[in-house]
Design a protein around this motif. Structure first.
Motif, PDB file in Angstrom:
ATOM      1  N   PHE A   1    -102.207 -59.266  -9.461  1.00 27.49           N
ATOM      2  CA  PHE A   1    -101.509 -60.412  -8.888  1.00 27.49           C
ATOM      3  C   PHE A   1    -101.980 -61.686  -9.590  1.00 27.49           C
ATOM      4  O   PHE A   1    -103.122 -61.769 -10.047  1.00 27.49           O
ATOM      5  N   ALA A   2    -101.111 -62.676  -9.681  1.00 24.73           N
ATOM      6  CA  ALA A   2    -101.466 -63.936 -10.330  1.00 24.73           C
ATOM      7  C   ALA A   2    -102.647 -64.593  -9.625  1.00 24.73           C
ATOM      8  O   ALA A   2    -102.796 -64.509  -8.419  1.00 24.73           O
ATOM      9  N   GLY A   3    -103.490 -65.255 -10.408  1.00 25.25           N
ATOM     10  CA  GLY A   3    -104.685 -65.893  -9.879  1.00 25.25           C
ATOM     11  C   GLY A   3    -105.933 -65.126 -10.269  1.00 25.25           C
ATOM     12  O   GLY A   3    -105.858 -64.153 -11.027  1.00 25.25           O
ATOM     13  N   PRO A   4    -107.096 -65.534  -9.775  1.00 26.17           N
ATOM     14  CA  PRO A   4    -107.311 -66.613  -8.793  1.00 26.17           C
ATOM     15  C   PRO A   4    -107.218 -68.005  -9.430  1.00 26.17           C
ATOM     16  O   PRO A   4    -107.605 -68.194 -10.575  1.00 26.17           O
ATOM     17  N   TYR A   5    -106.711 -68.936  -8.646  1.00 30.95           N
ATOM     18  CA  TYR A   5    -106.599 -70.324  -9.062  1.00 30.95           C
ATOM     19  C   TYR A   5    -107.567 -71.163  -8.238  1.00 30.95           C
ATOM     20  O   TYR A   5    -107.651 -70.998  -7.021  1.00 30.95           O
ATOM     21  N   PRO A   6    -108.300 -72.086  -8.866  1.00 28.09           N
ATOM     22  CA  PRO A   6    -109.259 -72.906  -8.103  1.00 28.09           C
ATOM     23  C   PRO A   6    -108.557 -73.948  -7.250  1.00 28.09           C
ATOM     24  O   PRO A   6    -107.489 -74.460  -7.606  1.00 28.09           O
ATOM     25  N   PHE A   7    -109.148 -74.262  -6.115  1.00 28.35           N
ATOM     26  CA  PHE A   7    -108.659 -75.360  -5.282  1.00 28.35           C
ATOM     27  C   PHE A   7    -109.116 -76.713  -5.840  1.00 28.35           C
ATOM     28  O   PHE A   7    -108.455 -77.728  -5.650  1.00 28.35           O
ATOM     29  N   PHE A   8    -110.296 -76.709  -6.517  1.00 31.22           N
ATOM     30  CA  PHE A   8    -110.915 -77.959  -6.939  1.00 31.22           C
ATOM     31  C   PHE A   8    -111.166 -77.937  -8.448  1.00 31.22           C
ATOM     32  O   PHE A   8    -111.385 -76.870  -9.037  1.00 31.22           O
ATOM     33  N   ASP A   9    -111.123 -79.127  -9.072  1.00 30.54           N
ATOM     34  CA  ASP A   9    -111.399 -79.224 -10.502  1.00 30.54           C
ATOM     35  C   ASP A   9    -112.901 -79.312 -10.742  1.00 30.54           C
ATOM     36  O   ASP A   9    -113.707 -79.210  -9.793  1.00 30.54           O
ATOM     37  N   ALA A  10    -113.291 -79.485 -12.006  1.00 31.35           N
ATOM     38  CA  ALA A  10    -114.708 -79.481 -12.363  1.00 31.35           C
ATOM     39  C   ALA A  10    -115.478 -80.619 -11.725  1.00 31.35           C
ATOM     40  O   ALA A  10    -116.708 -80.549 -11.561  1.00 31.35           O
ATOM     41  N   GLN A  11    -114.792 -81.672 -11.304  1.00 30.54           N
ATOM     42  CA  GLN A  11    -115.432 -82.821 -10.660  1.00 30.54           C
ATOM     43  C   GLN A  11    -115.425 -82.678  -9.119  1.00 30.54           C
ATOM     44  O   GLN A  11    -115.841 -83.591  -8.404  1.00 30.54           O
ATOM     45  N   GLY A  12    -114.943 -81.563  -8.641  1.00 27.60           N
ATOM     46  CA  GLY A  12    -114.933 -81.340  -7.208  1.00 27.60           C
ATOM     47  C   GLY A  12    -113.759 -81.961  -6.500  1.00 27.60           C
ATOM     48  O   GLY A  12    -113.751 -82.050  -5.265  1.00 27.60           O
ATOM     49  N   ARG A  13    -112.729 -82.404  -7.264  1.00 22.43           N
ATOM     50  CA  ARG A  13    -111.566 -83.040  -6.646  1.00 22.43           C
ATOM     51  C   ARG A  13    -110.490 -81.989  -6.391  1.00 22.43           C
ATOM     52  O   ARG A  13    -110.273 -81.089  -7.206  1.00 22.43           O
ATOM     53  N   LEU A  14    -109.810 -82.127  -5.270  1.00 25.45           N
ATOM     54  CA  LEU A  14    -108.733 -81.205  -4.925  1.00 25.45           C
ATOM     55  C   LEU A  14    -107.612 -81.309  -5.953  1.00 25.45           C
ATOM     56  O   LEU A  14    -107.153 -82.403  -6.289  1.00 25.45           O
ATOM     57  N   ILE A  15    -107.197 -80.188  -6.476  1.00 24.22           N
ATOM     58  CA  ILE A  15    -106.116 -80.154  -7.449  1.00 24.22           C
ATOM     59  C   ILE A  15    -104.786 -80.293  -6.729  1.00 24.22           C
ATOM     60  O   ILE A  15    -104.489 -79.553  -5.808  1.00 24.22           O
ATOM     61  N   THR A  16    -103.988 -81.278  -7.131  1.00 20.39           N
ATOM     62  CA  THR A  16    -102.692 -81.534  -6.476  1.00 20.39           C
ATOM     63  C   THR A  16    -101.546 -81.386  -7.468  1.00 20.39           C
ATOM     64  O   THR A  16    -101.735 -81.309  -8.669  1.00 20.39           O
TER      65      THR A  16
END
Length: 288
Positions: free
Chosen positions: A273-288
């Motif tokens: 299945f596709a993923g896993p995809y992170p919720f947060f980037d390397a700086q700890g910010r939520l990916i939008t």
């Protein structure tokens, strides 16, 4: 403690397709690969019935070949598609019962005690629990009343709303057991469970769907098949049919540190299945 539950394999001899459609041998190979990829690995594997499709020795030989890479301890109980003697002969370690009318036993070597209960009425699709099997279960539960215990069996005792499968469940009573009239099958099981308080759950196969409920105060779990699934058709006249919804196993978690939580169950889907995809980037910010 982590228990992997694998159910309803329906493997056929010579890798024949089940129902002319389902490549159950390859499905089992995919399930084995999936289990071997788990980190952490399960402590134990429970096969909850319908190991073969016709209960033939040739089917079990193919299953044994496919399971060869597994080094984790595993145990089996028969389903309605199995034949006790052939299953015991093929898997003497996984079905540790040398003789007797039923293939049922107790697994004692883990934090959670496991009772494997035989519901097979050989030659029929429905399940049975006669007075002898219920008395055996009652004795095993009475032997260790303070030890948390999981019961594994093939046929569920519950009504699921899928009419053609409910007709093949663990039947309430067959009326031919004069030693305990009215206390066989699902009714008798409920009476035994009511007499004991250490039961963490009952886990089953047979329905080819993930289903959960509280039955007479006891959690009942049904695991999906590693091959094909039964269509979730809740019409009273819904036809017997299957589909190719994603195959899955279930993972049961038991922790002595969290007894109030009981048995925790996750459904683990087999496939890519596709993923896993992170919720947060390397700086700890939520990916939008």
């Amino acid at each position: 403690m982590i228990i992997a539950q694998i159910t309803d394999l329906h493997v056929r001899a010579e890798r024949k397709l089940a129902y002319g459609q389902v490549d159950t041998a390859t499905a089992l190979e995919n399930a084995v690969t999936h289990v071997l990829s788990l980190d952490p690995a399960p402590d134990l594997i429970l096969f909850s019935g319908d190991i073969g499709d016709e209960g033939l020795a040739e089917e079990y030989a193919l299953v044994a070949e496919i399971l060869a890479p597994i080094k984790i301890p595993y145990f089996m109980i028969p389903g309605n598609h199995d034949r006790r003697e052939n299953l015991r002969a093929a898997f003497p370690l996984a079905v540790p019962v040398k003789a007797g009318a039923f293939s049922q036993y107790v697994i004692e070597d883990y934090p959670l005690r496991i009772i494997a209960l035989d519901t097979l009425d050989e030659g029929y699709g429905h399940g049975r629990l006669c007075a002898a099997r219920l008395a055996w279960l009652d004795q095993q539960l009475a032997a260790k009343p303070a030890t948390p215990t999981l019961i594994v069996m093939h046929h569920p005792p519950i009504i699921t709303g899928i009419a053609h499968m409910d007709a093949l469940r663990l039947l309430p009573g067959n009326g031919d057991d004069t030693s305990a009239p009215g206390l066989d099958g699902a009714q008798g099981l409920a009476a035994v469970l009511a007499a004991h308080r250490q039961i963490s759950g009952v886990t089953c196969g047979h329905l080819h769907r993930p289903i959960h409920c509280l039955w007479h105060g006891v959690p009942v779990n049904i695991a999906p098949s590693v091959a094909h699934q039964v269509v979730a058709d809740f019409r009273a006249d819904g036809p017997a049919a299957f589909n190719m919804e994603p195959p899955a196993i279930q993972l049961h978690f038991w922790s002595e540190d969290r007894p109030e939580q009981g048995l925790l169950t996750h459904t683990s889907y087999i496939g890519q299945f596709a993923g896993p995809y992170p919720f947060f980037d390397a700086q700890g910010r939520l990916i939008t």
